[in-house]
Design an enzyme around this catalytic site. Structure first.
Site, PDB file in Angstrom:
ATOM      1  N   HIS B 252      48.590  74.636   4.324  1.00  0.00           N
ATOM      2  CA  HIS B 252      48.540  73.409   5.111  1.00  0.00           C
ATOM      3  C   HIS B 252      47.346  72.616   4.604  1.00  0.00           C
ATOM      4  O   HIS B 252      46.254  73.158   4.466  1.00  0.00           O
ATOM      5  CB  HIS B 252      48.388  73.730   6.598  1.00  0.00           C
ATOM      6  CG  HIS B 252      48.630  72.548   7.482  1.00  0.00           C
ATOM      7  ND1 HIS B 252      47.728  71.525   7.603  1.00  0.00           N
ATOM      8  CD2 HIS B 252      49.667  72.226   8.275  1.00  0.00           C
ATOM      9  CE1 HIS B 252      48.221  70.623   8.444  1.00  0.00           C
ATOM     10  NE2 HIS B 252      49.394  71.024   8.866  1.00  0.00           N
ATOM     11  N   ARG B 272      47.508  62.335  10.931  1.00  0.00           N
ATOM     12  CA  ARG B 272      47.742  61.377   9.854  1.00  0.00           C
ATOM     13  C   ARG B 272      48.881  60.431  10.198  1.00  0.00           C
ATOM     14  O   ARG B 272      48.816  59.238   9.909  1.00  0.00           O
ATOM     15  CB  ARG B 272      48.022  62.129   8.550  1.00  0.00           C
ATOM     16  CG  ARG B 272      46.743  62.671   7.923  1.00  0.00           C
ATOM     17  CD  ARG B 272      47.007  63.575   6.738  1.00  0.00           C
ATOM     18  NE  ARG B 272      47.391  64.913   7.178  1.00  0.00           N
ATOM     19  CZ  ARG B 272      48.337  65.645   6.632  1.00  0.00           C
ATOM     20  NH1 ARG B 272      49.003  65.165   5.605  1.00  0.00           N
ATOM     21  NH2 ARG B 272      48.622  66.828   7.092  1.00  0.00           N
TER      22      ARG B 272
END
Lengths: 362, 637
Positions: B252, B272
């Site tokens: 990740h 994000r």
């Protein structure tokens, strides 16, 4: 590098155990669970401790740290003084298995007893329509990570093993509340269930559960109190129940009050007097006369009655406007102890064996 | 030696190992098919690693953008996996996930809603349209709790009808399976122990569903919990099944790297998606420099365009922070290597300067809350320090796409969820794993149930196998000369993290294999202090064997695959090679040793490959495959 810190950790099993001292290296930014892991990797490889996510999301690593129920993965070492000894013990409300691991099966039994979501019969999967504002109330309770800290801290069962069968605890009150507030749940008796089967009435709103909740769920304000307020319409409240066990002046008793276990027949609303008062010091000549002859254990005592509610139909459980900081006395604030003996209503066990006819119908 | 006759025995039709999303969904299906089902959970019921999933569950319901459908989802999944996915699994997944999500609502799940009252869907890296059904940032918890409560409701039905909650479905919590038992090639049962008491337990069952999750505990920096020791992968191998895609591990891109109390914890991609940007120590928003050619058309080239996308996604291209995970992880790795990282070896993820504190708290409540409490970091006030964290293994048990039945020699073994391989190819899209659990959990549970129906005779558990399993389980307790299991785990994590990590090279992989061989000797002699009652040292000693064999598969496959693709990056072979796209690396056990074989990828059906642009296919396919594609297109005209 880190420095050494002092820890006292309870080691043992169901046969007993005690606190053991450890001196462990602690680095900047660590939490208590980091330290326990370091201990396992060094001097105590068999130290038993539950954990999973180490991120405050699974609710596995519940324990009591310096006496406070906490998630050890969420307890930063920086919250302690440098010289402070950190004491770590298992949850007290549940039986110890070993070291910091307790048998929490109580909670899974209660979960299994709580009726599940009842899907609406007329909607197929994909047809559910709900507004965000309506699901948010239930979503708050679904944040629960089942760490069982609320169950652990609840004084109804903490140190009261005998209450466990009749009491589901805060975790399952909010489960009932969640389903009660679910916009599409087809079951309509969640409140009654909470009162009759889960023992909601035992709760006297001390908010300890809310205080320890790592998810900051407002267990008491948003879950338990709304459930209590609404069940009052149909049932009764523990304060009233306790009050009604005490002989009340100026009212003809109907029949003997039973202990309020499930299944007892309680007619509510039949004889509402508005404000309920409790016999404190006695000034009643008839009662005084009776007291002279000793207590008549078989006398009739009044039925439980509904408490006074305000014009919105709510109980006067006004924690914000209450005139003292602590919880109100469960016996009513106008009662002084000791009570005069004639006002006691101790039901002697042998009473149940007596043939009916003396007014003590159950 | 303890006699095997004294072991607690249970008879079930289907035994599901693992109580995360896939395991619970499989168990529900097996129970609904009328089978007596056991769920084995290594932790307490409801604590599985699924709770960690934050973003959501991808399903093309089209609630937010009606242009979404299964074909678009299928395309995104194949693109994300760099066309190495088992196409049939990707197809089933895209088609069936909306049904699986809607079904959860009938179990009581409460997803966030759109204005018209449908399930809300959010944007996520690699998904063309808003597709992830979510509940704030705790979707995984909602999923596990919903399935847990569905199982309780089935138990309540059984209590009503049969008088016993556990008449047809029982959860064995804090129970670990150490060995599968076979009758010839057929699964006959499973052997394990209760963590609590250390007592052994034997399940006799003709069908076993593996749903044990991943392998992340073999890595130093990981978001995975202690349970993720590759148990299912190893059990399958030892039972004669095969593993594929083991070289593909997802790191990740944004795990916290500082402070240590939150090291490895993920910062969800939604940060994000909701406006967070990545910056290096010079303060530069560097992702614009890392958009690979294959994605250039879909991603913004300027900060202005990227910033417009958040409010007007139809007329602007998406910000490069939302590239698939492997691209972002590689970009961060490059920045850090170039000396533009933070002191703790990460980069900055900044949402504080881009959204108001109130908005951040509303959109990312548990993110905010988690870092505030765990590390005293206020994400509304300061940027986070993030870096790649071992998160998910794409590889796993090679299964039949429709039924989840394991390949290899074994019969009666099924796998679903992270422990199975193929669905995600070389890289998984965020949000696809929660829907993967549901789709293939249901399939595996259902097919395990029907497998038991067609059996002529019930397989028998051989006594000798039980004795062997029991001896192996007790061995670490009976040795007192071996090494501490925690040290061995640290050494294994160092080997995997340093030498088989996110960027790989031949010399290091060769070195890793030598070290793993040494570790194998040491693990064989591991000793655990203490007794059998809830002894985590002993439990780890038993898990090490699984971690080791799975690590060997990963290292071998990583050395073999001479290209970079998705979750496998070779510094010495930095580009994707269409030739390698046609190859799956299959691991099996020969005695104790891992054997690696090449196997061709199944060929995508014409109507599925027709969903793609020729120019896009040209980036992935060999010339030969392209010629074939053109010939079909010609025919169709």
């Amino acid at each position: 590098m880190g420095n050494k810190r002092e820890f006292r950790i309870w080691r043992g099993d169901e046969t007993g155990g005690d606190l053991q001292d450890y001196s462990v290296e602690v680095n900047e930014g660590e939490v208590v669970l980091d330290v326990i892991h370091r201990l396992q990797a060094t001097e105590a490889p068999d130290l038993a401790c539950r954990w999973n996510c180490k991120a405050g999301k699974c609710g596995s690593c519940s324990m009591e740290i310096n006496g406070k129920p906490r998630l050890s993965c969420m307890t930063r070492m920086s919250t302690f003084e440098e010289a402070e000894t950190v004491t770590v013990t298992p949850l007290r409300t549940f039986p110890v298995i070993r070291d910091l691991v307790t048998d929490v099966s109580f909670n899974y039994e209660k979960a299994r007893e709580t009726p599940a979501f009842a899907p609406p019969a007329d909607l197929a999967p994909g047809e559910y329509r709900m507004q965000q504002v309506d699901v948010e109330r239930s979503q708050e309770f679904r944040k629960c990570i089942e760490c069982f800290l609320c169950q652990n801290v609840c004084h109804v069962i903490r140190d009261h093993e005998e209450n466990k069968p009749a009491f589901s605890g805060p975790r399952f009150f909010i489960r009932a509340a969640e389903l009660d507030m679910h916009p599409l749940d087809a079951k309509t008796d969640r409140k009654q269930y909470a009162q009759e089967e889960q023992g909601l009435g035992f709760c006297n709103i001390t908010k300890c559960c809310t205080e320890v909740c790592p998810e900051h769920i407002k267990i008491t304000d948003n879950g338990i109190i709304p459930m209590k307020e609404r069940v009052v319409d149909r049932r009764y409240d523990p304060l009233v129940w306790l009050g009604s066990k005490i002989f009340r002046r100026g009212e003809t008793p109907q029949s003997t009050a039973n202990s309020a276990g499930k299944g007892s027949v309680v007619h509510s609303g039949a004889r509402q007097t508005g404000v309920h008062s409790h016999a404190g010091g006695s000034g009643d000549p008839a009662a005084e006369a009776q007291a002279q002859q000793g207590v008549n254990w078989h006398r009739e005592v009044p039925h439980p009655t509904m408490p006074a509610v305000d014009d919105r139909g709510r109980l006067p459980l006004t924690e914000l406007t209450f005139d003292r900081a602590a919880a109100p006395s469960p016996f009513g604030d106008d009662v002084t102890f000791p009570l005069p003996p004639e006002h006691l209503n101790f039901a002697h066990p042998s009473q149940d064996d007596k043939p009916a006819g003396e007014g003590d119908k159950h | 030696m303890t006699t095997t006759t004294r072991i607690e025995r249970h008879h079930y039709d289907v035994v599901v190992i693992g109580a995360g999303g896939a395991g619970l969904r499989a168990a529900i299906e097996a129970r609904l098919a009328g089978k007596k089902t056991a769920i084995i959970s290594k932790s307490l019921f409801g604590k599985a690693h699924t709770v960690m999933a934050e973003g959501g569950a991808a399903a093309a319901m089209g609630n937010v953008n009606s242009r979404d459908n299964w074909q678009v989802h299928f395309r995104d999944t194949m693109r994300g996996g760099k066309f190495l996915n088992n196409f049939r699994m990707a197809e089933l997944h895209a088609k069936e996930s909306p049904q699986r999500i809607w079904e959860l609502e009938t179990y009581g799940a409460l997803f966030d809603r759109t204005k018209d009252g449908k399930i809300s869907q959010r944007n996520f890296g690699g998904h063309e349209y808003p597709r992830l059904a979510h509940v704030g940032d705790r979707t995984g918890l909602e999923l596990i709790r919903t399935l847990q409560q569905k199982i309780v409701s089935l138990q309540q039905e059984d209590k009503r009808d049969l008088g016993d909650y556990e008449a047809r479905i029982k959860v064995f919590s804090e129970t670990t399976i150490t060995e599968l038992l076979l009758d010839g090639d057929r699964v006959a049962g499973a052997f394990g122990y209760y963590r609590e008491s250390g007592e052994f337990i034997l399940f006799e069952a003709p069908a076993v569903v593996l749903a044990t999750g991943g392998v992340g505990r073999s890595y130093k920096v990981t978001s995975n919990s202690w349970e993720y020791t590759g148990d299912g992968h190893a059990l399958a191998l030892r039972a004669g099944a095969t593993l594929i895609n083991m070289e593909f591990l997802q790191f990740h891109p944004t795990g916290m790297v500082w402070p240590p109390s939150v090291k490895g914890i993920l910062v969800t991609e939604s940060v994000r998606g909701d406006g967070g940007v990545l910056k290096n120590s010079d303060g530069k928003r560097f992702m614009f420099d890392y958009v690979p050619d294959v994605f250039r058309k879909q991603y913004a080239e300027t900060e202005e365009e990227a910033d417009r996308w958040y409010t007007d996604p139809d007329n602007n291209r998406r910000p490069p922070e939302l590239l698939p995970r492997d691209e972002v992880a590689r970009a961060i790795n490059s920045e850090v290597k170039a000396g533009r990282g933070t002191p703790a070896g990460g980069v900055y993820l900044d949402i504080a300067s881009r959204r108001s504190a109130e908005e951040i708290r509303r959109r990312l409540p548990s993110m905010y809350h988690q870092f505030k409490e765990l590390a005293d970091v206020d994400i509304t006030a300061e940027p986070m320090e993030v870096g790649p964290t071992c998160h998910y293994v794409m590889g796993g048990v090679e299964v039949d796409p429709d039924s989840g039945a394991a390949f290899g020699t074994v019969q009666g073994l099924f796998a679903a969820g992270e422990v199975s391989g193929g669905m995600h190819g070389s890289n998984r899209l965020g949000g696809n794993s929660l829907s993967d659990l549901l789709v293939f959990g249901k399939r595996a549970g259902g097919h395990a149930a029907s497998y038991t129906d067609q059996l002529a005779s019930r397989p028998k558990v051989p006594v000798g196998a039980v004795e062997d399993a029991l001896e192996a389980a007790l061995a670490p307790l009976q040795r007192d000369t071996g090494e501490n299991p925690y040290h061995l785990q640290q050494d294994l994590q160092a080997v995997m993290g340093d030498l088989v990590g996110i960027i790989r090279r031949e010399s290091e992989l060769v070195d890793a294999l030598t070290r793993l061989a040494e570790l194998r000797e040491r693990v064989a002699k591991v000793s655990a202090a203490g007794g059998r009652r809830y002894n985590p040292g002993w439990h780890l000693a038993l898990d090490l064997r699984n971690m080791l064999v799975v690590s060997e598969c990963t290292a071998k496959a990583a050395l073999e695959r001479q290209e970079s693709r998705g979750g496998h990056t070779r510094e010495d072979f930095p580009t994707m090679d269409p030739g390698w796209r046609r190859v799956n690396l299959v691991c099996a056990l020969d005695g104790d040793a891992v054997r690696l074989e090449h196997k061709p990828l199944p060929k995508m059906r014409a109507e599925l490959i027709g969903l793609f642009d020729r120019t896009e296919l040209a980036k992935y396919l060999t010339d030969e495959e392209l010629a074939d594609f053109d010939a079909r297109a010609e025919e169709a005209n």
